[in-house]
Design a protein around this motif. Structure first.
Motif, PDB file in Angstrom:
ATOM      1  N   GLY A   1       0.825  -1.208   0.000  1.00 55.29           N
ATOM      2  CA  GLY A   1       0.000   0.000   0.000  1.00 55.29           C
ATOM      3  C   GLY A   1       0.856   1.254   0.000  1.00 55.29           C
ATOM      4  O   GLY A   1       0.559   2.220  -0.708  1.00 55.29           O
ATOM      5  N   LEU A   2       1.926   1.251   0.783  1.00 55.35           N
ATOM      6  CA  LEU A   2       2.840   2.393   0.789  1.00 55.35           C
ATOM      7  C   LEU A   2       3.532   2.571  -0.558  1.00 55.35           C
ATOM      8  O   LEU A   2       3.722   3.696  -1.030  1.00 55.35           O
ATOM      9  CB  LEU A   2       3.883   2.227   1.893  1.00 55.35           C
ATOM     10  CG  LEU A   2       3.399   2.411   3.322  1.00 55.35           C
ATOM     11  CD1 LEU A   2       4.515   2.073   4.302  1.00 55.35           C
ATOM     12  CD2 LEU A   2       2.902   3.822   3.530  1.00 55.35           C
ATOM     13  N   VAL A   3       3.897   1.468  -1.188  1.00 58.74           N
ATOM     14  CA  VAL A   3       4.538   1.535  -2.507  1.00 58.74           C
ATOM     15  C   VAL A   3       3.580   2.145  -3.529  1.00 58.74           C
ATOM     16  O   VAL A   3       3.955   3.036  -4.303  1.00 58.74           O
ATOM     17  CB  VAL A   3       5.013   0.138  -2.951  1.00 58.74           C
ATOM     18  CG1 VAL A   3       5.414   0.128  -4.421  1.00 58.74           C
ATOM     19  CG2 VAL A   3       6.153  -0.339  -2.076  1.00 58.74           C
ATOM     20  N   PHE A   4       2.330   1.690  -3.536  1.00 57.50           N
ATOM     21  CA  PHE A   4       1.363   2.225  -4.491  1.00 57.50           C
ATOM     22  C   PHE A   4       0.986   3.668  -4.174  1.00 57.50           C
ATOM     23  O   PHE A   4       0.700   4.448  -5.087  1.00 57.50           O
ATOM     24  CB  PHE A   4       0.114   1.340  -4.556  1.00 57.50           C
ATOM     25  CG  PHE A   4       0.265   0.184  -5.497  1.00 57.50           C
ATOM     26  CD1 PHE A   4       0.055   0.350  -6.857  1.00 57.50           C
ATOM     27  CD2 PHE A   4       0.636  -1.062  -5.043  1.00 57.50           C
ATOM     28  CE1 PHE A   4       0.203  -0.702  -7.740  1.00 57.50           C
ATOM     29  CE2 PHE A   4       0.789  -2.120  -5.907  1.00 57.50           C
ATOM     30  CZ  PHE A   4       0.580  -1.944  -7.263  1.00 57.50           C
ATOM     31  N   LEU A   5       1.003   4.049  -2.893  1.00 51.51           N
ATOM     32  CA  LEU A   5       0.757   5.442  -2.535  1.00 51.51           C
ATOM     33  C   LEU A   5       1.886   6.336  -3.052  1.00 51.51           C
ATOM     34  O   LEU A   5       1.638   7.409  -3.611  1.00 51.51           O
ATOM     35  CB  LEU A   5       0.610   5.581  -1.019  1.00 51.51           C
ATOM     36  CG  LEU A   5       0.248   6.962  -0.497  1.00 51.51           C
ATOM     37  CD1 LEU A   5      -1.117   7.384  -1.026  1.00 51.51           C
ATOM     38  CD2 LEU A   5       0.249   6.958   1.011  1.00 51.51           C
ATOM     39  N   ALA A   6       3.120   5.891  -2.903  1.00 46.74           N
ATOM     40  CA  ALA A   6       4.258   6.652  -3.430  1.00 46.74           C
ATOM     41  C   ALA A   6       4.187   6.720  -4.953  1.00 46.74           C
ATOM     42  O   ALA A   6       4.496   7.763  -5.554  1.00 46.74           O
ATOM     43  CB  ALA A   6       5.567   6.009  -2.983  1.00 46.74           C
ATOM     44  N   LEU A   7       3.769   5.640  -5.584  1.00 46.87           N
ATOM     45  CA  LEU A   7       3.630   5.633  -7.036  1.00 46.87           C
ATOM     46  C   LEU A   7       2.536   6.598  -7.488  1.00 46.87           C
ATOM     47  O   LEU A   7       2.692   7.289  -8.500  1.00 46.87           O
ATOM     48  CB  LEU A   7       3.325   4.213  -7.508  1.00 46.87           C
ATOM     49  CG  LEU A   7       3.444   3.906  -8.979  1.00 46.87           C
ATOM     50  CD1 LEU A   7       4.861   4.187  -9.468  1.00 46.87           C
ATOM     51  CD2 LEU A   7       3.090   2.464  -9.230  1.00 46.87           C
TER      52      LEU A   7
ATOM     53  N   SER B   1      -3.490   4.049  -9.022  1.00 49.58           N
ATOM     54  CA  SER B   1      -2.541   3.658  -7.971  1.00 49.58           C
ATOM     55  C   SER B   1      -3.079   4.019  -6.587  1.00 49.58           C
ATOM     56  O   SER B   1      -2.898   3.265  -5.631  1.00 49.58           O
ATOM     57  CB  SER B   1      -1.196   4.349  -8.190  1.00 49.58           C
ATOM     58  OG  SER B   1      -0.608   3.914  -9.382  1.00 49.58           O
ATOM     59  N   LEU B   2      -3.760   5.156  -6.491  1.00 39.82           N
ATOM     60  CA  LEU B   2      -4.342   5.565  -5.215  1.00 39.82           C
ATOM     61  C   LEU B   2      -5.447   4.610  -4.778  1.00 39.82           C
ATOM     62  O   LEU B   2      -5.532   4.236  -3.603  1.00 39.82           O
ATOM     63  CB  LEU B   2      -4.878   6.994  -5.318  1.00 39.82           C
ATOM     64  CG  LEU B   2      -5.432   7.601  -4.051  1.00 39.82           C
ATOM     65  CD1 LEU B   2      -4.343   7.703  -2.983  1.00 39.82           C
ATOM     66  CD2 LEU B   2      -6.029   8.960  -4.333  1.00 39.82           C
ATOM     67  N   VAL B   3      -6.278   4.172  -5.715  1.00 36.84           N
ATOM     68  CA  VAL B   3      -7.348   3.220  -5.391  1.00 36.84           C
ATOM     69  C   VAL B   3      -6.757   1.893  -4.916  1.00 36.84           C
ATOM     70  O   VAL B   3      -7.225   1.313  -3.922  1.00 36.84           O
ATOM     71  CB  VAL B   3      -8.285   3.029  -6.605  1.00 36.84           C
ATOM     72  CG1 VAL B   3      -9.198   1.831  -6.423  1.00 36.84           C
ATOM     73  CG2 VAL B   3      -9.099   4.284  -6.846  1.00 36.84           C
ATOM     74  N   VAL B   4      -5.727   1.417  -5.607  1.00 38.51           N
ATOM     75  CA  VAL B   4      -5.080   0.160  -5.200  1.00 38.51           C
ATOM     76  C   VAL B   4      -4.475   0.312  -3.809  1.00 38.51           C
ATOM     77  O   VAL B   4      -4.583  -0.594  -2.970  1.00 38.51           O
ATOM     78  CB  VAL B   4      -4.016  -0.268  -6.235  1.00 38.51           C
ATOM     79  CG1 VAL B   4      -3.187  -1.421  -5.717  1.00 38.51           C
ATOM     80  CG2 VAL B   4      -4.675  -0.637  -7.543  1.00 38.51           C
TER      81      VAL B   4
END
Length: 73
Positions: free
Chosen positions: A13-19, A53-56
């Protein structure tokens, strides 16, 4: 006992938030070439990639949250 699945979901989740932040703030022409959405010479950010990416990230955080609940016996 710590279960590994919520921890992995939280890290992803942190990775996708950064993305999502990277997609939102960086024009498509300046993205690293290994990321989907890199288009040379384009000056607009990829808003749809950022929202996806935010939704994921939100789904992964929610999954991690509900998996951390104590187990019933």
């Amino acid at each position: 006992m710590t279960r590994p699945l919520p921890l992995i979901a939280g890290i992803l989740g942190l990775v996708f938030l950064a993305l999502a932040v990277l997609y939102w703030l960086t024009p498509a022409g300046e993205l690293p070439s290994f990321l989907p959405g890199f288009v040379a010479g384009v000056d607009k950010p990829h808003v749809k990639h950022a929202l996806g990416s935010l939704v994921v990230a939100i789904v992964l955080f929610g999954f991690a949250w509900f998996q951390r609940a104590p187990q019933r016996r």
